[in-house]
Every structure is written in C-alpha cells, then in structure tokens.
Write an enzyme that holds these catalytic residues in place. Structure first.
Site, PDB file in Angstrom:
ATOM      1  N   HIS A  78      46.272  32.725  38.466  1.00  0.00           N
ATOM      2  CA  HIS A  78      46.418  33.871  37.560  1.00  0.00           C
ATOM      3  C   HIS A  78      46.945  35.047  38.374  1.00  0.00           C
ATOM      4  O   HIS A  78      47.262  34.908  39.567  1.00  0.00           O
ATOM      5  CB  HIS A  78      45.082  34.179  36.872  1.00  0.00           C
TER       6      HIS A  78
ATOM      7  N   HIS B 159      45.563  35.741  41.907  1.00  0.00           N
ATOM      8  CA  HIS B 159      46.173  34.922  42.964  1.00  0.00           C
ATOM      9  C   HIS B 159      47.592  35.426  43.270  1.00  0.00           C
ATOM     10  O   HIS B 159      48.010  35.465  44.433  1.00  0.00           O
ATOM     11  CB  HIS B 159      46.264  33.457  42.532  1.00  0.00           C
TER      12      HIS B 159
ATOM     13  N   LYS C 198      37.113  39.962  44.891  1.00  0.00           N
ATOM     14  CA  LYS C 198      36.254  39.508  43.793  1.00  0.00           C
ATOM     15  C   LYS C 198      35.147  38.626  44.360  1.00  0.00           C
ATOM     16  O   LYS C 198      34.003  38.709  43.957  1.00  0.00           O
ATOM     17  CB  LYS C 198      37.050  38.740  42.742  1.00  0.00           C
ATOM     18  N   ASP C 199      35.512  37.780  45.357  1.00  0.00           N
ATOM     19  CA  ASP C 199      34.522  36.956  46.057  1.00  0.00           C
ATOM     20  C   ASP C 199      34.103  37.726  47.309  1.00  0.00           C
ATOM     21  O   ASP C 199      34.437  37.350  48.438  1.00  0.00           O
ATOM     22  CB  ASP C 199      35.134  35.592  46.379  1.00  0.00           C
TER      23      ASP C 199
HETATM   24  N1  ATP Z   1      40.734  38.785  40.002  1.00  0.00           N
HETATM   25  C1  ATP Z   1      41.026  38.565  41.261  1.00  0.00           C
HETATM   26  N2  ATP Z   1      41.553  39.545  42.023  1.00  0.00           N
HETATM   27  C2  ATP Z   1      41.837  39.345  43.330  1.00  0.00           C
HETATM   28  N3  ATP Z   1      41.641  38.185  43.970  1.00  0.00           N
HETATM   29  C3  ATP Z   1      41.134  37.170  43.261  1.00  0.00           C
HETATM   30  C4  ATP Z   1      40.803  37.303  41.885  1.00  0.00           C
HETATM   31  N4  ATP Z   1      40.316  36.121  41.443  1.00  0.00           N
HETATM   32  C5  ATP Z   1      40.337  35.278  42.500  1.00  0.00           C
HETATM   33  N5  ATP Z   1      40.827  35.912  43.587  1.00  0.00           N
HETATM   34  C6  ATP Z   1      40.944  35.352  44.925  1.00  0.00           C
HETATM   35  O1  ATP Z   1      41.777  34.218  44.928  1.00  0.00           O
HETATM   36  C7  ATP Z   1      41.344  33.316  45.944  1.00  0.00           C
HETATM   37  C8  ATP Z   1      41.179  31.964  45.337  1.00  0.00           C
HETATM   38  O2  ATP Z   1      40.110  32.021  44.422  1.00  0.00           O
HETATM   39  P1  ATP Z   1      39.823  30.909  43.347  1.00  0.00           P
HETATM   40  O3  ATP Z   1      40.905  29.912  43.359  1.00  0.00           O
HETATM   41  O4  ATP Z   1      38.415  30.466  43.453  1.00  0.00           O
HETATM   42  O5  ATP Z   1      40.046  31.723  41.999  1.00  0.00           O
HETATM   43  P2  ATP Z   1      39.057  32.299  40.970  1.00  0.00           P
HETATM   44  O6  ATP Z   1      39.849  32.765  39.831  1.00  0.00           O
HETATM   45  O7  ATP Z   1      38.131  33.217  41.687  1.00  0.00           O
HETATM   46  O8  ATP Z   1      38.282  31.070  40.484  1.00  0.00           O
HETATM   47  P3  ATP Z   1      36.793  30.975  40.073  1.00  0.00           P
HETATM   48  O9  ATP Z   1      36.863  30.880  38.619  1.00  0.00           O
HETATM   49  O10 ATP Z   1      36.465  29.741  40.833  1.00  0.00           O
HETATM   50  O11 ATP Z   1      36.017  32.150  40.544  1.00  0.00           O
HETATM   51  C9  ATP Z   1      40.040  33.882  46.512  1.00  0.00           C
HETATM   52  O12 ATP Z   1      40.323  34.585  47.713  1.00  0.00           O
HETATM   53  C10 ATP Z   1      39.607  34.830  45.416  1.00  0.00           C
HETATM   54  O13 ATP Z   1      38.805  35.889  45.878  1.00  0.00           O
HETATM   55  C1  PAF Z   2      38.453  30.032  49.745  1.00  0.00           C
HETATM   56  C2  PAF Z   2      38.453  28.796  48.856  1.00  0.00           C
HETATM   57  C3  PAF Z   2      39.867  28.402  48.516  1.00  0.00           C
HETATM   58  C4  PAF Z   2      37.812  27.651  49.641  1.00  0.00           C
HETATM   59  O1  PAF Z   2      37.748  26.503  48.859  1.00  0.00           O
HETATM   60  C5  PAF Z   2      37.628  29.050  47.569  1.00  0.00           C
HETATM   61  O2  PAF Z   2      36.293  29.308  47.861  1.00  0.00           O
HETATM   62  C6  PAF Z   2      38.212  30.104  46.674  1.00  0.00           C
HETATM   63  O3  PAF Z   2      39.114  29.759  45.931  1.00  0.00           O
HETATM   64  O4  PAF Z   2      37.787  31.277  46.721  1.00  0.00           O
HETATM   65  N1  BAL Z   3      36.111  31.602  44.100  1.00  0.00           N
HETATM   66  C1  BAL Z   3      35.011  30.932  44.755  1.00  0.00           C
HETATM   67  C2  BAL Z   3      35.059  29.495  44.575  1.00  0.00           C
HETATM   68  C3  BAL Z   3      33.863  28.932  43.879  1.00  0.00           C
HETATM   69  O1  BAL Z   3      33.347  29.559  42.944  1.00  0.00           O
HETATM   70  O2  BAL Z   3      33.414  27.844  44.260  1.00  0.00           O
END
Ligand code: ATP
Ligand code: PAF
Ligand code: BAL
Length: 283
Positions: free
Chosen positions: A34, A37, A149-150
């Site tokens: 999204h 990313h 976000k994480d």
């Molecule tokens: N809204 C956002 N803004 C900025 N970075 C983001 C956002 N959502 C996810 N990321 C970052 O993108 C990277 C990949 O995260 P991931 O693929 O788990 O996506 P996610 O949308 O957070 O999925 P989840 O639903 O698992 O939380 C991580 O470093 C995460 O912090």
């Molecule tokens: C950093 C990562 C790709 C490791 O699997 C995951 O935790 C995520 O998407 O934030």
């Molecule tokens: N964005 C963090 C990945 C997880 O929830 O496992």
C-alpha cells in the site's frame, strides 16, 4: 525490474552489485503493498543506486493462533506498485528456502521486546530478528528502511543492528495514513465496511491524548483515560494494550514529556490493528 525467488541468486546478485560499488537500498515487507510501503520504496530509490524490495510472509513471527494462513497476498499487484516506485529487484523467497531442514539458529533479544507487541505476541520479535538478519545477509544492503507504524519493531532492529555491528544504516519512516487518519496496513483489508469505520477509534485515541498533552496535561493516568474513552465508545473494539512509554527505552512513564510514545493495539472484531504517536512530534 527483476523478480528473484532463489536465495543464492539474490545473494550472488547483491555481492556482484556491491563489488561494482553500488549502494543498495532495501525495503523488507510481507507484501500486499500500500502507500505506506510505497513511501519507503520512494525514499529507498532516492538514497541508493539499486533498490531491493523483499516480499516474504515470515512464518516464524506469527503465533500459532495468528493469521499466517489468511495473511493477504498479491504478488502481481505488488510487482506493479514496486515497479512504479522505481524498484530494481523484488526478492520473494519461499519459506522452505529460508528455513531449510536443520535450520535452528535464533537471535536472543533484550528488554526492548518485553512490553507492548512483545508481551502480546510471544516469540514475534525473535522471528522478526532472525528473518531481518537473514535478509540483511542475503540482500547485503547499505541502508534499510522501516516504518514507524511498527515502532517497537524499528527500535528492536536499530538495537540489534548496533549491538551486532551489522553494516546497515537503519532509516525510520513516518506513518502514512488514510485521509480519515487510519494508519495504512495490509490487515485493513480484513475489515468489513462497519469495522473500517470503527477502526477510526485508534486515531481518535491518539488525537485525544495529543490534544490534552498540548493543553498541558502530563499525567499518564489521565492521558490514558482519555484514550481509553475513545476506544470504549466503539462497540467492536477491544484493547490489547494502550500505553505511554519512554520513546527510546520503552520503559513505562508516569508523566508524559516530549518524546513519550503512546502505543496501542486494538482488536476490531477479529482484526488486530496497531498505531502510535510520539508526543511533541508530527503525527
Ligand atoms: N502506514 C504505514 N506507514 C509507514 N510504513 C508502514 C506503514 N504500514 C507498514 N509500514 C512499514 O512497511 C514495512 C513492511 O510492513 P508490513 O509488510 O508488515 O506491512 P503492514 O501494512 O504493516 O502489514 P500488517 O498488516 O502486517 O501490519 C514495515 O517496515 C512497516 O513498518
Ligand atoms: C520487517 C518484516 C518484513 C520482517 O518479516 C515484517 O515484520 C514487516 O513487514 O514489518
Ligand atoms: N508489520 C509487522 C509484521 C507482523 O505483524 O507480523
């Protein structure tokens, strides 16, 4: 743009690029991309010569009752978005190649992983640490970009990278939100239209605390009460955690100051969402 599934091919490609003096930017993800990313990819594109995106739904960071099996996947859509953001290589390994028979190594983490998501998801950060370390070894990045976000994940990866002298610069990127404030997340796709509306309570909780703090309130108890009221007013919402912690050590605080982290995880129906804000910084 090149799509690589094979671990050895990715590592050999990266080592060859490094020998040519190329600076590799790396964005690790679990796919179903999204705009959050995309913001990481665009910044990676700006800062490096070669931009690598990994897509890997890492089984070792999911608990036994979590959503590994239903985690959303869309490799074709992800590749289209990645290409539009200037990605050079998409690395999408299989779980069997990442964790072949005999695999047994773990990374032992410290107190940063005790609270928040570490408490709710036992073993989660060990899974993240192992896969990120492996991905760094395979992709050989100069810089790696992670979203705030994480927040706890970013803190753990920064600590691990420093403690283990991994030669990778870690870059934290702002949270990208939908126009109505919901933090973008692949898991938002689980929400029904009604749940999507209810999910706004996370953002409202952040705003309530920020507004009170800006008016001079520093008592963690009172700030958290205001946040809880926002979640409590939402029928489908159940708090997993809602806490004010030091933005560096993640220790609990009784009084909020600039730099204090407000972090929350809330279940909307069966979907667990996280969000956070650092007081005194932009939302
Ligand atoms: N809204 C956002 N803004 C900025 N970075 C983001 C956002 N959502 C996810 N990321 C970052 O993108 C990277 C990949 O995260 P991931 O693929 O788990 O996506 P996610 O949308 O957070 O999925 P989840 O639903 O698992 O939380 C991580 O470093 C995460 O912090
Ligand atoms: C950093 C990562 C790709 C490791 O699997 C995951 O935790 C995520 O998407 O934030
Ligand atoms: N964005 C963090 C990945 C997880 O929830 O496992």
């Amino acid at each position: 743009m090149k799509l690589i599934h094979d671990v050895q091919e990715m590592q050999q490609t990266a080592l060859a690029l490094r020998r040519q003096g190329k600076r590799i930017s790396f964005v690790p993800t679990m796919g179903f991309l999204h705009e959050g990313h995309a913001s990481l990819l665009r910044e990676g594109r700006r800062q490096g010569d070669v931009l690598v995106l990994s897509i890997f739904v890492n089984p070792t960071q999911f608990g036994p009752t979590e959503d590994l099996d239903r985690y959303p996947r869309n490799l074709a859509g992800d590749c289209a978005l990645a290409e539009a953001c200037g990605t050079d290589i998409v690395f999408a390994p299989t779980a069997a190649a990442m964790y072949p028979p005999g695999f047994q190594t773990t990374v032992s983490l410290g107190p940063l992983t005790a609270p928040l998501c570490g408490a709710s998801r036992p073993g989660h950060f060990n899974g993240v640490a192992v896969v990120v370390t492996k991905l760094f070894g395979i992709v050989q990045p100069d810089i790696a970009l992670f979203g705030k976000k994480d927040f706890q994940q970013l803190a753990v990866i920064r600590r691990m990278t420093a403690d283990l002298n991994l030669p990778v610069e870690i870059i934290g990127m702002p949270i990208v939100r939908e126009p109505d404030g919901l933090a973008m997340s692949s898991r938002n796709s689980y929400l029904s239209p009604e749940e999507r509306q209810q999910a706004l309570c996370l953002y409202r909780a952040l705003l309530a605390v920020r507004e009170l703090f800006e008016r001079g309130e520093t008592s963690a108890e009172l700030l958290l009460t205001a946040a809880r009221a926002q979640i409590g007013a939402t029928s489908a919402a159940v708090i997993d955690y809602l806490e004010l912690r030091d933005g560096i050590t993640l220790e609990p605080v009784a009084q909020a100051i600039n730099g204090t982290l407000l972090a929350l995880a809330v279940k909307i129906g069966s979907t667990r969402l996280i969000d956070n804000t650092v007081l005194g910084e932009e939302l």
